[in-house]
Design a protein around this motif. Structure first.
Motif, PDB file in Angstrom:
ATOM      1  N   GLN A  13       0.829  -1.202   0.000  1.00  0.00           N
ATOM      2  CA  GLN A  13       0.000   0.000   0.000  1.00  0.00           C
ATOM      3  C   GLN A  13       0.865   1.254   0.000  1.00  0.00           C
ATOM      4  O   GLN A  13       1.987   1.246   0.525  1.00  0.00           O
ATOM      5  N   THR A  50      -7.631  -8.811   1.402  1.00  0.00           N
ATOM      6  CA  THR A  50      -7.806  -7.549   0.698  1.00  0.00           C
ATOM      7  C   THR A  50      -7.499  -6.418   1.656  1.00  0.00           C
ATOM      8  O   THR A  50      -7.739  -6.537   2.861  1.00  0.00           O
ATOM      9  N   SER A  51      -6.952  -5.329   1.123  1.00  0.00           N
ATOM     10  CA  SER A  51      -6.615  -4.199   1.987  1.00  0.00           C
ATOM     11  C   SER A  51      -6.709  -2.902   1.198  1.00  0.00           C
ATOM     12  O   SER A  51      -6.547  -2.886  -0.027  1.00  0.00           O
ATOM     13  N   THR A  52      -6.982  -1.833   1.911  1.00  0.00           N
ATOM     14  CA  THR A  52      -6.952  -0.492   1.349  1.00  0.00           C
ATOM     15  C   THR A  52      -6.493   0.455   2.444  1.00  0.00           C
ATOM     16  O   THR A  52      -6.793   0.235   3.633  1.00  0.00           O
ATOM     17  N   THR A  71      -6.048   4.539   3.661  1.00  0.00           N
ATOM     18  CA  THR A  71      -6.402   5.932   3.437  1.00  0.00           C
ATOM     19  C   THR A  71      -6.290   6.700   4.747  1.00  0.00           C
ATOM     20  O   THR A  71      -6.668   6.193   5.809  1.00  0.00           O
ATOM     21  N   SER A  89     -11.695  -4.419  -1.786  1.00  0.00           N
ATOM     22  CA  SER A  89     -12.167  -3.393  -0.854  1.00  0.00           C
ATOM     23  C   SER A  89     -11.881  -2.022  -1.435  1.00  0.00           C
ATOM     24  O   SER A  89     -10.976  -1.859  -2.259  1.00  0.00           O
ATOM     25  N   ALA A  90     -12.648  -1.024  -0.979  1.00  0.00           N
ATOM     26  CA  ALA A  90     -12.465   0.340  -1.470  1.00  0.00           C
ATOM     27  C   ALA A  90     -13.158   1.314  -0.533  1.00  0.00           C
ATOM     28  O   ALA A  90     -14.202   0.991   0.051  1.00  0.00           O
TER      29      ALA A  90
END
Length: 786
Positions: A122, A178-180, A182, A228-229
C-alpha cells in the motif's frame, strides 16, 4: 442428489442457450487473436521475468507519481519502470531467516510455504510504502522508502520499521486477503490466526484496532476476501464508507447444504465502536448479497455465485464508481463465468432498505418487522445524519444491539440491466481469473473496455453494447492476447489509462501490454470501422487513435468510427465489391493432384467474418457449397479427392456487418496422378544426370503432357528444396518415395556420401542416449533441410 443437480444444470443451460440466441448477440471467437510472439514482433509487449525463477507475484501497486510499478513476490519486492518493465528495475530481497524457516518446518509446513510472500502493498504516504509478508507463517510488516516524486529514485527497506504483521497480513501464503489504506488507516479483510479459524474485517491505526465480532457466523461465515475500497457518499468526510467484497457460506432454507453467496459489506470509516458494548468492534457493519444471474424461461435463474475478482471503476468525484464483478458458478457439473456491473445508487438503496430477519438458521429470510431505532443502525456519526452524535461511542445501546442482531439487509443488489454484461457459458476448460476496466470515449458515446485474464496466459479485450430499444446486450470480443509465452494463470491486472498500458502479473513474470494498436486492423477505412474498437478511428489516411474533439490538436476532422454497429458500408462511402475490385484482389496459384486432397488457404484478418467461396469458370462464377468432398475450414477450403473438374479460379470473400471484401483469387491447376507417378518411377538410375544442386525449386508451373526433372529449374542456391513446397501444394500422399527420388536426382554423389557419413555418426550418438534406431530412420528427412 448429484444426478438431480447434474440434470438440473444441464437443463438450465440448454434453456439459456436457446433463449440467448434470441436475446443476446455473442461473439464466440475474438476478432483478432495475437500470440505472444506476434505481440513481441509488433512491439506491443514487454515482459519482466526477474532472475529466471518463478516470480510468483502476490500483489502489485501502480504508482503514477513515481512512474513505477511495485510488485510483491516471493521473498522479493520489485520496482519496475512503467514505460518498459523489463529494464532498469530495482529489487529488495526480504526473505525469511533460517530460524524462522526451521520453526515453520517444525510446525509441519512445506518448505515452499515457509518463504516470505509479500501479500500487502500500500501507498503509506508520498515517500513510503507499507509492505507486509507472510514471514514463514509469522507475518511481518515494514516501511519502504521510495523518495519524493521527481527526485532520485530511492528503494530501501527501513530495517528499524520492521514490526509484527499480525492482523495486517495472513499467515498462509495461499490465504486470500484484501486491503486499502487511506488517511493513515488501513482497512483489511483476512484470516488473523495460524489455523485460519478467525476471519475478520479490521481497521488498524496508531491508536485503535477495530474489527468484526469473533465467532459470529452472522457477520462472517467462512469468507473469501476479494476486494475493498473507500467510497464517499457525499462531501461530508465523516460519512465516508469502506466497502468489502467477499464470498461466504450460507445455510439454505432446508438447513442441509451450505450455499456460497457473494456479499458486499460496509462500515463507516470513522466508526469507533461502542462505549459499553461493541467495544473495539464495528458499530456500523452491514452486508447484503450481490446477485449475478441469468433468467430462465421457466422463471428459475441460473446464478453465478462465486466472486473471482472485482474492479472499482471510479469517476472524477469518486462518489459513484461502477463496480465490475467477475463471477463463476459453484457447480461441479457446469462451469460458467459472467461479468456483472453494479451502480452505487443500487448498492446504497439496498443498505437503506429493510433489514433481514429469520428465526433460525434453517428458516427463510424475511423483512424485519422490529422497530428501527434512531439513528439508523449502520449510519455514521456525521453532520449529514443530523450531527447529534460526534462519535459512534455516543450511539444508544439500542442502536448497537439492533445492528449486532441484524447485520444482513433483506434486499439484494441487482446488476445493471438485470443481467450480466458478459457471459462465457460454452463448454471450455479455460478459467477466467482477473478483470480490469477502462472507460473510453468514442464518437457515439462512452464504452467500457473489459480486460479479462484467464488461467492460460490470455487477456480478453471485450466491449459490451446495450440496445435499449430491443433490451438486448451484445458482447464484442475485440482481441485475445497471449501475454506470456507459457500458459500460466493471470493473478493480477492493473490498468493505466494515463499511459494506455496494461500490467499483467503471473507466476512466470509481469507483462506490460499496450491497450490498443489501431494500425493492426488494416490499411483501409472499412477495416478500421469493422474493428469496432472505441480506441480507434479512420482519420482519412490511416486507422489511428481516436481523440475526442478538442482533446488533440493534430486530430483530423475526417474521422470515421461506428462502435455500436460497425457499419463500414455507410461510413466508408458505401464502398462495395464491384468487378474491378474483384479482379484487383491478391492472386495465387495452387496445384492439386487428381485423387489427392488440396487445401486452398484463405485466413481472414477477422475471425468473426463469414467466409464465402466462389468458383469462376468460363461459364461464370458460382458459390462453392460444402458437401462430403468439399469442406470449409478455418484455414481455407479443403478439397478431398480432387477431380479435374475442380480446376478453375477460386475467390475467397468475407462478409462482416454487411460489408463484402474480396481477399484472394486462387487459380487451381489439377494434375493427373499418373503424370507425377511416372515421373517418379522413371527417375530410377538417373540421379547424377539430372543436376548437382540439392536446393532446386519449381520455377514455372509444370506444363505439357508429362512432368520430368528437366522441367524443374533451380532459381537460387539459397532456396529450400522445391519438392517440399511442391508436396505441400499438391497434398501428395507418398512423401517418402518422393524424398528418396529427390535425393537420387538432385544430390551429387560426393555431397550424398558426406551427408550420409554425418548422419550415421549422429544416429550413433542418439542410440547411445537410449533413443534406439529412431534417429537413424528419421535421418533422411533431416539430411536435406537447408
Amino acid at each position: 442428489m448429484e444426478d438431480y443437480l447434474r440434470i438440473r444444470f444441464l437443463a438450465l443451460m440448454m434453456m439459456y442457450l436457446v433463449e440467448s440466441t434470441v436475446n443476446t448477440a455473442t461473439s464466440v471467437y475474438p476478432r483478432i487473436r495475437l500470440s505472444h510472439k506476434e505481440l513481441w514482433q509488433l512491439n506491443r509487449t514487454w515482459v519482466f521475468q526477474g532472475q529466471g525463477v518463478p516470480l510468483q507475484p502476490q500483489t502489485m501497486l501502480l504508482d503514477e507519481g513515481h512512474e513505477r510499478l511495485y510488485v510483491g513476490a516471493k521473498n522479493t519486492l520489485f520496482s519496475l519502470r512503467l514505460d518498459q518493465v523489463n529494464t532498469h528495475y530495482k529489487e529488495i530481497h526480504w526473505a525469511s531467516t533460517e530460524p524462522q524457516i526451521e520453526e515453520c518446518l517444525m510446525k509441519g509446513r512445506e518448505k515452499m510455504e515457509c518463504a516470505n510472500y509479500i501479500k500487502v502493498l500500500q501507498q503509506y504516504n508520498q515517500t513510503h510504502l507499507l509492505v507486509c509478508g507472510t514471514g514463514a507463517f509469522n507475518p511481518v510488516c515494514a516501511l519502504v522508502q521510495v523518495g519524493n516524486t521527481g527526485k532520485d529514485k530511492l528503494f530501501v527497506l527501513e530495517e528499524e520499521s520492521v514490526a509484527s504483521g499480525r492482523g495486517r497480513c495472513p499467515f498462509n501464503p495461499h490465504s486470500p486477503c484484501t486491503s486499502t489504506l487511506t488517511g493513515g488507516e488501513m482497512y483489511v479483510g483476512l484470516y488473523t490466526d495460524y489455523w485460519e479459524n478467525d476471519a475478520a474485517l479490521c481497521r488498524l491505526n496508531n491508536r485503535t484496532y477495530t474489527r468484526t465480532e469473533r465467532d459470529d457466523r452472522q457477520q462472517l461465515n467462512e469468507p473469501r476476501f476479494v476486494g475493498s475500497a473507500v467510497i464517499p457518499d457525499n462531501d461530508d468526510k465523516d460519512d465516508d464508507k469502506v466497502y468489502f467484497f467477499f464470498t461466504e457460506r450460507e445455510v439454505d432454507a432446508e438447513g442441509v447444504n451450505k450455499a456460497v453467496y457473494t456479499r458486499v459489506g460496509r462500515v463507516c470509516a470513522n466508526d469507533q465502536g461502542g462505549q459499553r458494548m461493541l467495544v473495539n468492534r464495528w458499530s456500523s457493519f452491514l452486508k447484503t448479497r450481490l446477485i449475478c444471474s441469468v433468467a430462465g424461461p421457466d422463471g428459475i435463474d441460473t446464478h453465478f455465485d462465486l466472486l473471482e475478482d472485482v474492479y472499482v471503476l471510479k469517476n472524477k468525484d469518486g462518489k459513484n464508481p461502477e463496480i465490475f464483478g467477475l463471477f463463476s458458478t459453484t457447480s461441479a457439473v457446469f462451469k460458467g463465468y459472467a461479468v456483472c456491473v453494479y451502480h452505487m445508487d443500487d448498492i446504497r438503496a439496498a443498505f437503506n432498505g429493510p433489514f433481514a430477519f429469520r428465526e433460525r438458521p434453517e428458516h427463510h429470510w424475511t423483512p424485519s418487522e422490529d422497530r428501527v431505532p434512531y439513528p439508523r443502525p449502520g449510519s455514521c456519526a456525521s453532520k449529514v445524519n443530523g450531527g447529534g452524535f460526534s462519535s459512534s461511542k455516543e450511539f444508544p445501546d439500542e442502536v448497537l444491539r439492533f445492528v449486532r442482531s441484524h447485520p444482513v439487509m433483506y434486499r439484494p443488489v441487482l446488476p445493471q440491466h438485470q443481467r450480466p454484461a458478459f457471459l462465457q457459458t460454452e463448454p471450455s476448460s479455460r478459467k477466467l481469473t482477473q478483470i480490469a476496466v477502462d472507460r473510453v470515449q468514442a464518437q457515439d458515446g462512452h464504452y467500457h473496455v473489459l480486460y479479462i485474464g484467464t488461467d492460460d496466459s490470455m487477456v480478453l479485450k471485450v466491449i459490451t453494447i446495450y440496445n435499449k430499444d430491443s433490451d438486448t446486450m451484445e458482447e464484442v470480443l475485440l482481441e485475445e492476447l497471449q501475454v506470456f509465452k507459457v500458459p500460466a494463470p493471470i493473478k493480477e491486472i492493473i490498468i493505466s489509462p494515463k499511459r494506455q498500458h496494461l500490467y499483467v502479473g503471473s507466476d512466470v513474470g509481469v507483462a506490460q501490454v499496450k491497450l490498443h494498436q489501431c494500425d493492426l486492423y488494416g490499411s483501409e477505412c472499412a477495416d478500421c470501422c469493422l474493428a469496432r474498437d472505441p480506441y480507434c478511428a479512420w482519420d482519412g489516411l490511416t486507422c489511428s487513435r481516436y481523440y475526442p474533439a478538442g482533446a488533440y490538436t493534430k486530430s483530423r476532422r475526417f474521422r470515421r468510427q461506428d462502435v455500436r454497429h460497425g457499419n463500414a458500408v455507410q461510413l466508408c462511402n458505401g464502398l462495395q465489391i464491384d468487378d474491378e475490385q474483384w479482379h484487383k484482389a491478391e492472386e495465387k496459384i495452387v496445384f492439386g493432384v487428381e485423387g489427392n486432397s488440396t487445401l486452398i488457404k484463405c485466413v481472414p484478418r477477422s475471425l468473426q467474418a463469414k467466409v464465402l467461396w466462389f468458383l469462376q469458370k468460363e461459364q461464370g462464377k458460382q458459390e462453392v457449397h460444402e458437401d462430403e468432398r468439399v469442406i470449409s475450414t478455418s484455414h481455407g477450403l479443403l478439397l478431398l479427392s480432387v477431380r479435374s473438374s475442380d480446376a478453375g479460379v477460386y475467390v475467397c470473400q468475407t462478409v462482416e456487418h454487411g460489408y463484402v471484401h474480396t481477399l484472394l483469387r486462387v487459380t487451381l491447376h489439377v494434375l493427373r496422378g499418373e503424370m507425377l507417378g511416372s515421373a517418379i518411377h522413371s527417375s530410377n538410375g538417373q540421379g547424377d544426370k539430372a543436376g548437382s544442386s540439392c536446393h532446386s525449386h519449381i520455377n514455372q508451373p509444370p506444363a505439357g503432357p508429362s512432368i520430368t526433372p528437366r522441367t524443374l529449374v533451380p532459381p537460387s542456391p539459397n532456396s529450400k528444396q522445391w519438392y517440399k513446397e511442391f508436396l505441400q501444394l499438391i497434398g501428395y500422399r507418398d512423401a517418402q518415395r518422393v524424398e528418396e527420388y529427390c535425393e537420387r536426382v538432385w544430390c551429387p554423389d560426393k555431397k550424398r556420401k558426406k551427408t550420409k557419413k554425418k548422419f550415421v555418426a549422429s544416429s550413433g550418438e542418439k542410440r547411445g542416449k537410449g533413443k534406439g534406431e529412431e534417429g537413424l530412420h528419421r535421418a533422411p528427412r533431416h539430411t536435406f533441410d537447408t
